[in-house]
Every structure is written in C-alpha cells, then in structure tokens.
Motif scaffolding. Structure first.
Motif, PDB file in Angstrom:
ATOM      1  N   SER A  11       0.891  -1.169   0.023  1.00  0.00           N
ATOM      2  CA  SER A  11       0.096   0.108   0.043  1.00  0.00           C
ATOM      3  C   SER A  11       0.816   1.228   0.076  1.00  0.00           C
ATOM      4  O   SER A  11       0.369   2.277  -0.322  1.00  0.00           O
ATOM      5  CB  SER A  11      -1.096   0.102   1.162  1.00  0.00           C
ATOM      6  N   ARG A  12       1.984   1.216   0.359  1.00  0.00           N
ATOM      7  CA  ARG A  12       3.039   2.401   0.399  1.00  0.00           C
ATOM      8  C   ARG A  12       4.366   1.959   0.060  1.00  0.00           C
ATOM      9  O   ARG A  12       5.057   0.911   0.211  1.00  0.00           O
ATOM     10  CB  ARG A  12       3.073   2.987   1.683  1.00  0.00           C
ATOM     11  N   GLY A  13       5.376   3.159  -0.084  1.00  0.00           N
ATOM     12  CA  GLY A  13       6.754   2.851  -0.095  1.00  0.00           C
ATOM     13  C   GLY A  13       6.989   1.943  -1.159  1.00  0.00           C
ATOM     14  O   GLY A  13       6.421   2.022  -2.341  1.00  0.00           O
ATOM     15  N   LEU A  14       8.075   1.141  -0.946  1.00  0.00           N
ATOM     16  CA  LEU A  14       8.783   0.423  -1.991  1.00  0.00           C
ATOM     17  C   LEU A  14       7.632  -0.585  -2.625  1.00  0.00           C
ATOM     18  O   LEU A  14       7.687  -0.850  -3.741  1.00  0.00           O
ATOM     19  CB  LEU A  14       9.827  -0.363  -1.620  1.00  0.00           C
ATOM     20  N   VAL A  81       7.350 -10.746  -3.464  1.00  0.00           N
ATOM     21  CA  VAL A  81       8.061  -9.796  -2.898  1.00  0.00           C
ATOM     22  C   VAL A  81       7.716  -9.464  -1.513  1.00  0.00           C
ATOM     23  O   VAL A  81       6.502  -9.146  -1.190  1.00  0.00           O
ATOM     24  CB  VAL A  81       7.920  -8.185  -3.591  1.00  0.00           C
ATOM     25  N   ASN A  82       8.612  -9.881  -0.439  1.00  0.00           N
ATOM     26  CA  ASN A  82       8.456  -9.811   0.874  1.00  0.00           C
ATOM     27  C   ASN A  82       8.843  -8.337   1.222  1.00  0.00           C
ATOM     28  O   ASN A  82       9.905  -8.317   1.409  1.00  0.00           O
ATOM     29  CB  ASN A  82       8.937 -10.744   1.847  1.00  0.00           C
ATOM     30  N   ASN A  83       7.980  -7.346   1.455  1.00  0.00           N
ATOM     31  CA  ASN A  83       8.357  -6.035   1.539  1.00  0.00           C
ATOM     32  C   ASN A  83       7.733  -5.439   2.862  1.00  0.00           C
ATOM     33  O   ASN A  83       8.278  -4.612   3.554  1.00  0.00           O
ATOM     34  CB  ASN A  83       8.045  -5.111   0.355  1.00  0.00           C
ATOM     35  N   ALA A  84       6.845  -6.053   3.613  1.00  0.00           N
ATOM     36  CA  ALA A  84       6.134  -5.639   4.673  1.00  0.00           C
ATOM     37  C   ALA A  84       7.209  -5.463   5.727  1.00  0.00           C
ATOM     38  O   ALA A  84       8.014  -6.420   6.111  1.00  0.00           O
ATOM     39  CB  ALA A  84       4.885  -6.489   5.104  1.00  0.00           C
ATOM     40  N   GLY A  85       7.086  -4.343   6.416  1.00  0.00           N
ATOM     41  CA  GLY A  85       7.939  -4.391   7.608  1.00  0.00           C
ATOM     42  C   GLY A  85       7.995  -2.929   8.251  1.00  0.00           C
ATOM     43  O   GLY A  85       6.864  -2.038   8.017  1.00  0.00           O
ATOM     44  N   GLY A  86       8.460  -2.886   9.422  1.00  0.00           N
ATOM     45  CA  GLY A  86       8.429  -1.474  10.033  1.00  0.00           C
ATOM     46  C   GLY A  86       9.960  -1.310  11.011  1.00  0.00           C
ATOM     47  O   GLY A  86      10.597  -2.166  10.722  1.00  0.00           O
ATOM     48  N   LEU A  87       9.642  -0.204  11.596  1.00  0.00           N
ATOM     49  CA  LEU A  87      10.930   0.221  12.157  1.00  0.00           C
ATOM     50  C   LEU A  87      10.836   0.351  13.684  1.00  0.00           C
ATOM     51  O   LEU A  87       9.805   1.082  14.243  1.00  0.00           O
ATOM     52  CB  LEU A  87      11.740   1.537  11.795  1.00  0.00           C
ATOM     53  N   LEU A  88      11.563  -0.262  14.531  1.00  0.00           N
ATOM     54  CA  LEU A  88      11.623  -0.170  15.968  1.00  0.00           C
ATOM     55  C   LEU A  88      12.978   0.888  16.496  1.00  0.00           C
ATOM     56  O   LEU A  88      13.951   0.260  16.298  1.00  0.00           O
ATOM     57  CB  LEU A  88      11.826  -1.528  16.697  1.00  0.00           C
ATOM     58  N   LEU A  89      12.648   1.953  16.553  1.00  0.00           N
ATOM     59  CA  LEU A  89      13.487   2.931  16.910  1.00  0.00           C
ATOM     60  C   LEU A  89      13.622   3.173  18.384  1.00  0.00           C
ATOM     61  O   LEU A  89      12.883   3.415  19.050  1.00  0.00           O
ATOM     62  CB  LEU A  89      12.982   4.301  16.425  1.00  0.00           C
ATOM     63  N   GLY A  90      14.888   2.714  18.752  1.00  0.00           N
ATOM     64  CA  GLY A  90      15.274   2.597  20.397  1.00  0.00           C
ATOM     65  C   GLY A  90      16.518   2.007  20.574  1.00  0.00           C
ATOM     66  O   GLY A  90      17.246   1.084  19.759  1.00  0.00           O
ATOM     67  N   MET A  91      17.406   2.514  21.520  1.00  0.00           N
ATOM     68  CA  MET A  91      18.413   1.821  21.994  1.00  0.00           C
ATOM     69  C   MET A  91      18.326   0.421  22.493  1.00  0.00           C
ATOM     70  O   MET A  91      16.805   0.220  23.070  1.00  0.00           O
ATOM     71  CB  MET A  91      18.989   2.578  23.108  1.00  0.00           C
ATOM     72  N   VAL A 106       7.165  -9.243  12.386  1.00  0.00           N
ATOM     73  CA  VAL A 106       6.705  -8.647  11.311  1.00  0.00           C
ATOM     74  C   VAL A 106       7.953  -8.698  10.265  1.00  0.00           C
ATOM     75  O   VAL A 106       7.657  -9.019   9.272  1.00  0.00           O
ATOM     76  CB  VAL A 106       6.235  -7.282  11.555  1.00  0.00           C
ATOM     77  N   ASN A 107       8.914  -8.023  10.762  1.00  0.00           N
ATOM     78  CA  ASN A 107      10.077  -7.977   9.693  1.00  0.00           C
ATOM     79  C   ASN A 107      10.902  -9.105   9.597  1.00  0.00           C
ATOM     80  O   ASN A 107      11.421  -9.136   8.538  1.00  0.00           O
ATOM     81  CB  ASN A 107      11.066  -6.879  10.446  1.00  0.00           C
ATOM     82  N   THR A 108      10.906 -10.301  10.478  1.00  0.00           N
ATOM     83  CA  THR A 108      11.511 -11.439  10.002  1.00  0.00           C
ATOM     84  C   THR A 108      10.597 -12.635  10.071  1.00  0.00           C
ATOM     85  O   THR A 108      10.361 -13.419   8.906  1.00  0.00           O
ATOM     86  CB  THR A 108      12.689 -11.852  11.106  1.00  0.00           C
ATOM     87  N   THR A 187       8.188   7.562   9.607  1.00  0.00           N
ATOM     88  CA  THR A 187       7.240   8.168  10.176  1.00  0.00           C
ATOM     89  C   THR A 187       5.927   7.069  10.543  1.00  0.00           C
ATOM     90  O   THR A 187       5.971   6.591  11.691  1.00  0.00           O
ATOM     91  CB  THR A 187       6.733   9.388   9.411  1.00  0.00           C
ATOM     92  N   THR A 188       5.223   6.744   9.552  1.00  0.00           N
ATOM     93  CA  THR A 188       3.871   5.913   9.730  1.00  0.00           C
ATOM     94  C   THR A 188       4.493   4.627  10.078  1.00  0.00           C
ATOM     95  O   THR A 188       3.627   3.871  10.568  1.00  0.00           O
ATOM     96  CB  THR A 188       3.154   6.083   8.509  1.00  0.00           C
ATOM     97  N   GLY A 189       5.871   4.238   9.452  1.00  0.00           N
ATOM     98  CA  GLY A 189       6.240   2.922   9.814  1.00  0.00           C
ATOM     99  C   GLY A 189       6.862   2.599  11.075  1.00  0.00           C
ATOM    100  O   GLY A 189       7.641   1.500  11.447  1.00  0.00           O
TER     101      GLY A 189
END
Length: 271
Positions: A11-14, A81-91, A106-108, A187-189
């Motif tokens: 639905s978005r991005g790549l 195409v396995n593209n679904a994913g998000g970002l966990l931003l944190g130490m 999700v990512n793996t 942002t959204t991810g």
C-alpha cells in the motif's frame, strides 16, 4: 504471458512502487497490506489486475490462507516480494519485550511465513522468483536502529539458506538490500521506544548525522526490480542504490581491516 505477483506491504513505499511497476508491465498483482484502502483507486484503474488483500503477515495462518487463495483464484504465483515491515526506533536497553517481539514477528517471521506458504506452489510449478527486501545496513548493527538491522540480518541469512534449498526446483531467491528511500519508514512505519535520558547525547548526534533528507522516491528503485525478475540467473544478493553500494563496500572494508588487525589474537585459539 502476464506474470502474477504477490507483494506484501503493497500500500505504500517500495511495495507500492513495485506494485505500480508490475501493473505497468501488464502483469497481475495480489497486493497485501494491513490497510488496503490506499490500493482501492489503483485497483479500479487497472480493471481487476490488482487484487488488494488485507493481511497481517505476522499471522501465519492468515498468510497461508491468502497465498492459497491467490493461487486458487489466479492459477499461479510467479514473483513474490516480501516487503512488509516497520522500524523499531530505540536503543537496546530502551525497547520493551512486547515491542521487540512484535518487530521480529513482522520484519523477519512475516517473510518466513510467506516463503513457507509460497514455496510448495512454486515447487509444483517448477519456477518462481522470491525477493526478500532487507537493507544495505543489515551486515552489521547500528545504534538506535539495532533491532531493525537485526531483523533484516536474520532475514538475509534465511534468504541465502532458502536460495540454496529451492534452486534445484527452479526457484530463484534474491536478497534486495535496499538503500534509504522515502518510504515513510521513519514516520508511519515507526514504533518509538520509551527514551532514556542517558542516551540523549547519542540520539542528538545520530539525528544530526542522518539529517533531514528522506531519500529518493521509491519508484526510482522499481526498474531495478523489473530487470532483476527477468534475469535467468539472478544474484542471491543485490544492493539497490548507487550511494548505498559505495557505503556497503566501505563498511565491508572496515570490517575486513578490523579482522586483519586482530588476526594475531584470532590465531591463538585452536580451530
């Protein structure tokens, strides 16, 4: 003959860029995403050649149902195409157990569930392409995005193993080590861990280093993917992006230099 694509995160991005490119080539696309509303107008434009499917790739049973349904409806799947994913931003210290597990789900594991679902169909066909979207930074960890890199590094390794396992069946598998594109990942991810003040100086330093450039339009990467799926003998690993290619070579060179600098200590151990 028109190919059938199964694209997650469509639905978005790549994922959106690859979906549009496949449709422009005359192919059919099963576009999977948690929220398929952004795909409705695109589906209407292409007369049924785009089939939006609401899917959470972390749900293994739902993934198998979606893949089996696509094959039952369209007869086959040619490109995955396995593209679904998000970002966990944190130490590392900051991230909660719940957030870490959800991120890897999700990512793996999401990509693993799709691969497990599609391989039996591709094996019966005797052909097929699987493209797993990883990252140009998956070769090593980096502060603040350590879990993202770890998830992509794990998928890198799984993808290479899968490529060896299924190549005898006519299935070609490639790691797409993507550079930084303007996908909305930050942002959204993004899931933001609760920040600890102790890491504020490092966070400030990293923010200044990365800057405000969101990266190029994801659609600039689509022609590379379209060319890749036509190759009779595609690479198992492809860096996508010229600047990213240079950065990966620099990082790999630095790692090799460190190995060599400590070779004397390595060789003191047996084995």
């Amino acid at each position: 003959m028109a190919r059938v694509w199964f694209i997650t995160g469509a639905s978005r991005g790549l994922g959106r860029a690859f979906t549009e490119a496949a449709l422009a080539a005359g192919d059919r696309v099963v576009g999977a995403a948690r929220n398929v509303a952004p795909l409705e107008e695109l589906a209407a434009e292409h007369g049924g050649r785009l089939i939006p499917v609401a899917l959470d790739v972390a749900d293994r049973a739902a993934v198998h149902e979606a893949v089996d349904g696509a094959v039952a409806s369209l007869g086959r799947i040619d490109v995955v195409v396995n593209n679904a994913g998000g970002l966990l931003l944190g130490m590392i210290e900051e991230a909660s157990e719940e957030a870490i597990r959800a991120h890897f789900d999700v990512n793996t594991l999401g990509a693993v569930w799709v691969c497990q679902a599609v391989v039996p169909h591709l094996r019966r066909q005797g052909a097929g392409r699987i493209l797993n979207v990883t990252s140009m930074g998956s070769g090593g960890g980096f502060a603040w995005v350590g879990f993202y890199g770890a998830g992509k590094a794990a998928l890198d390794s799984i993808t290479e193993a899968l490529a060896m396992e299924v190549e005898p069946f006519g299935i070609k598998v490639t790691n797409l080590q993507m550079g930084g594109y303007d996908t909305g990942l930050f942002t959204t991810g993004t899931t933001q861990a609760e920040p600890l003040p102790a890491y504020d100086p490092l966070r400030k330093q990293l923010t200044e280093m990365w800057g405000d450039d969101a990266g190029p339009d994801p659609r600039t990467a689509a022609p590379v993917v379209m060319e890749l799926v036509d190759l009779p003998d595609p690479p198992r690993r492809l860096i996508v992006g010229g600047a990213s290619y240079d950065m990966v070579l620099q990082m790999e060179g630095a790692r090799l230099d460190e190995y060599r600098a400590w070779e004397h200590l390595s060789r003191k151990a047996a084995g």
